[in-house]
Scaffold this motif. Structure first.
Motif, PDB file in Angstrom:
ATOM      1  N   ALA A  40       0.808  -1.271  -0.220  1.00  0.00           N
ATOM      2  CA  ALA A  40      -0.182  -0.145  -0.061  1.00  0.00           C
ATOM      3  C   ALA A  40       0.824   1.248   0.043  1.00  0.00           C
ATOM      4  O   ALA A  40       0.689   2.239  -0.844  1.00  0.00           O
ATOM      5  CB  ALA A  40      -0.976   0.134   1.262  1.00  0.00           C
ATOM      6  N   THR A  41       1.917   1.266   0.879  1.00  0.00           N
ATOM      7  CA  THR A  41       2.805   2.419   0.992  1.00  0.00           C
ATOM      8  C   THR A  41       3.460   2.724  -0.496  1.00  0.00           C
ATOM      9  O   THR A  41       3.699   3.655  -1.120  1.00  0.00           O
ATOM     10  CB  THR A  41       3.868   2.117   2.143  1.00  0.00           C
ATOM     11  OG1 THR A  41       3.213   2.292   3.322  1.00  0.00           O
ATOM     12  CG2 THR A  41       4.822   3.265   1.839  1.00  0.00           C
ATOM     13  N   ALA A  87       0.719   4.125  -2.992  1.00  0.00           N
ATOM     14  CA  ALA A  87       0.605   5.313  -2.718  1.00  0.00           C
ATOM     15  C   ALA A  87       1.644   6.370  -3.002  1.00  0.00           C
ATOM     16  O   ALA A  87       1.510   7.277  -3.715  1.00  0.00           O
ATOM     17  CB  ALA A  87       0.556   5.522  -1.126  1.00  0.00           C
ATOM     18  N   GLY A 110       1.218   7.025  -6.872  1.00  0.00           N
ATOM     19  CA  GLY A 110       0.116   8.020  -7.157  1.00  0.00           C
ATOM     20  C   GLY A 110      -0.516   7.840  -8.547  1.00  0.00           C
ATOM     21  O   GLY A 110      -1.128   8.632  -9.074  1.00  0.00           O
ATOM     22  N   VAL A 129      -4.627  -1.485   0.879  1.00  0.00           N
ATOM     23  CA  VAL A 129      -4.373  -0.629  -0.155  1.00  0.00           C
ATOM     24  C   VAL A 129      -5.502   0.550  -0.198  1.00  0.00           C
ATOM     25  O   VAL A 129      -5.050   1.686  -0.463  1.00  0.00           O
ATOM     26  CB  VAL A 129      -4.081  -1.184  -1.564  1.00  0.00           C
ATOM     27  CG1 VAL A 129      -3.628  -0.114  -2.507  1.00  0.00           C
ATOM     28  CG2 VAL A 129      -2.984  -2.213  -1.566  1.00  0.00           C
ATOM     29  N   ARG A 178      -5.349   3.057   2.437  1.00  0.00           N
ATOM     30  CA  ARG A 178      -4.271   4.152   2.066  1.00  0.00           C
ATOM     31  C   ARG A 178      -4.512   5.185   1.076  1.00  0.00           C
ATOM     32  O   ARG A 178      -4.004   6.335   1.050  1.00  0.00           O
ATOM     33  CB  ARG A 178      -2.829   3.355   1.808  1.00  0.00           C
ATOM     34  CG  ARG A 178      -1.809   4.237   1.727  1.00  0.00           C
ATOM     35  CD  ARG A 178      -1.318   5.078   3.016  1.00  0.00           C
ATOM     36  NE  ARG A 178      -0.114   5.803   2.753  1.00  0.00           N
ATOM     37  CZ  ARG A 178       1.060   5.506   3.096  1.00  0.00           C
ATOM     38  NH1 ARG A 178       1.381   4.113   3.446  1.00  0.00           N
ATOM     39  NH2 ARG A 178       2.090   6.283   3.088  1.00  0.00           N
ATOM     40  N   LEU A 179      -4.995   4.590  -0.082  1.00  0.00           N
ATOM     41  CA  LEU A 179      -5.339   5.345  -1.176  1.00  0.00           C
ATOM     42  C   LEU A 179      -6.722   6.201  -1.332  1.00  0.00           C
ATOM     43  O   LEU A 179      -7.056   6.942  -2.025  1.00  0.00           O
ATOM     44  CB  LEU A 179      -5.304   4.571  -2.623  1.00  0.00           C
ATOM     45  CG  LEU A 179      -4.142   3.932  -2.890  1.00  0.00           C
ATOM     46  CD1 LEU A 179      -4.177   3.119  -4.185  1.00  0.00           C
ATOM     47  CD2 LEU A 179      -2.819   4.887  -2.660  1.00  0.00           C
TER      48      LEU A 179
END
Length: 378
Positions: A215-216, A219, A222, A242, A245-246
Motif C-alpha cells: 500500500a505504501t 501510494a 500515485g 491498499v 491508504r489510497l
C-alpha cells in the motif's frame, strides 16, 4: 444475383500515426470499378484503418445492391482471418468495428480472401492518397459512402499507446493493470496448494505487513485510479489495506479468483506427488488436465482470465487499475499478453505481495511492463 468484389486497405504512418483507408467495389462479371471510397481518419493504428476500409467498401457495395454476393479481398491477414471466424478478436475495443462490418450484409453473402499486397494496389493507392491529403478525397462513383466520423470511431476504440517505447508519447493512456498478488497466508511459506476450493485462509501477520508495504509503495506511485479484487479472503484483506491508504473503494470481480486445485488443496507438492503421482505427471504435461477431484485446469483458468481481461479492459479503458489477485491469474495475464504457451506458467516465479503490470491497447496488443517486483518488501 449480382456479385461484387470489394478490395480494401488501410494504413497508419507510425502505427499508431496519421491513418487513412481506401476501398473499391468491382463488378465481378465485368471487372468495372463501381465505387471508390477513401478517408483520412486521424491518428490511429493499422488494424483500425484496415477495418475502416473494409467497412466503407461493404457499405458502398450495399448501397449499390443489398442482395448482392460480395467477395472481399484484402492483404490484411488479421482482418481476413478474424472476419472469416478462424481467429479470435482478442481485444474488446476492436469488437465494435468487427460487429459493424458483420452487420452490413448477411454472413452467407460475404466471403473473404487474403491476397498479397501487390494484388491490392488499387485500394492501397486510395489509402495512401487519403493519408497524404489529410482529408477525404473528393471521389465517389455510383455510391455515396455513409460512415461514422473519425472522431466518433476514435472515441469508440480509445486508441492508446505506451508513453515510452515503440510509439509516440502523445496518444493517450492504455488500460493498465497493476497486478498485486495477495500477502502471505499460513499456507504460503509451506508452499501448499491454496486455490479457490480450499479453506479460504486469511492473511498471516507477515501477510498483513506485506499488504501494508505494498500500500505504501502504491501510494508513492500515485497512479492507481481503481481497485478490483478477487472474492477470496486473502485478496480482499490485501485490497482493503491498499484501499484505505489510497482512499479508494474495492470492486470484487469473481473472474479474478484463484484456480481450484481440487483434492490437492492444502497439500504440498511433495504430498501430491506421493498421493496422486499419475495425476500430477499428467497435470504438469498437459494444461488441459484437471487436478484430482475435479479441480480447474490451467486451460480453463486461461479462458476465464481472458474473458475477465476483456471485461475489465472495456470497463477501465484509459485508466490504471490495481487488480489484487493470485499466482495463477497473474501468471496467466502475463502469459496471454506475451502470447506464450500455457506451459510458460511453470516457468514463472511470483512472490507473495509482488507487483506486476500489463498495459492493453485498442488494437489488441499488450505490453508487459513489470513482473514480480518485490523491492517494496525489502
Amino acid at each position: 444475383m449480382r456479385e461484387f468484389i470489394v478490395e480494401a486497405d488501410g494504413g497508419s504512418r507510425g502505427n499508431p500515426g496519421p491513418a487513412g483507408y481506401g476501398s473499391v467495389v468491382i463488378d465481378a462479371a465485368t471487372g468495372e470499378t463501381l465505387a471508390e471510397a477513401a478517408e483520412y481518419i486521424g491518428v490511429t493504428t493499422n488494424n483500425v484503418a484496415e477495418y475502416r476500409g473494409l467497412l466503407a467498401g461493404l457499405r458502398a457495395a450495399h448501397a449499390l445492391d443489398p442482395t448482392a454476393r460480395v467477395h472481399v479481398r484484402m492483404d490484411s491477414k488479421l482482418v481476413v482471418e478474424q472476419m472469416s471466424g478462424r481467429w479470435k478478436i482478442k481485444h474488446p475495443a476492436m469488437k465494435p468495428l468487427a460487429a459493424e462490418v458483420a452487420a452490413v450484409f448477411p454472413a452467407d453473402q460475404v466471403t473473404y480472401e487474403w491476397i498479397p499486397r501487390e494484388q491490392n494496389k488499387h485500394a492501397d493507392r486510395l489509402a495512401n492518397e487519403a493519408m497524404d491529403s489529410g482529408a477525404e478525397p473528393p471521389r465517389a462513383r455510383a455510391a455515396t459512402i455513409t460512415d461514422k466520423t473519425a472522431a466518433d470511431l476514435r472515441a469508440a476504440v480509445n486508441v492508446a499507446t505506451p508513453s515510452p517505447g515503440w510509439a509516440p508519447a502523445d496518444m493517450g493512456a492504455p488500460a493498465t493493470f497493476v497486478l498485486l498478488r495477495h500477502g502471505e497466508t499460513p499456507l504460503t511459506p509451506q508452499k501448499r496448494f491454496s486455490g479457490s476450493g480450499g479453506t479460504n485462509p486469511s492473511l498471516s501477520d507477515v501477510g498483513r505487513d506485506q499488504a501494508a508495504r505494498a500500500a505504501t509503495a502504491l501510494a508513492a506511485r500515485g497512479t492507481i485510479q481503481d481497485i478490483v479484487a478477487s472474492p477470496l479472503t486473502r485478496t480482499r484483506e490485501t485490497a482493503a489495506a491498499v484501499a484505505e491508504r489510497l482512499g479508494l473503494d474495492v470492486t470484487i470481480e469473481e473472474g479474478l479468483r484463484e484456480t481450484d486445485f481440487g483434492a490437492w488443496e492444502g497439500l504440498t507438492f511433495g504430498e501430491v506427488r506421493e498421493r496422486y503421482p499419475d495425476d500430477l505427471t499428467t497435470w504438469l504435461a498437459d494444461p488441459a488436465a484437471q487436478p484430482t477431484g475435479g479441480g480447474e485446469s490451467f486451460a480453463a483458468t486461461a479462458t476465464r482470465i481472458a474473458a475477465t481481461r476483456d471485461k475489465l479492459v472495456a470497463a477501465y479503458a484509459g485508466r490504471t487499475v490495481l487488480l489484487v489477485t493470485h499466482v495463477t491469474p497473474i501468471k496467466t495475464f502475463v502469459q496471454l499478453a506475451l502470447d506464450a504457451p500455457l506451459q510458460a506458467l511453470f516457468r514463472m516465479e511470483l512472490s507473495a505481495a509482488s507487483l506486476s503490470a500489463v498495459a492493453y491497447y485498442a488494437d489488441g496488443n499488450a505490453s508487459v511492463r513489470l513482473f514480480n517486483d518485490t523491492s517494496h518488501l525489502r
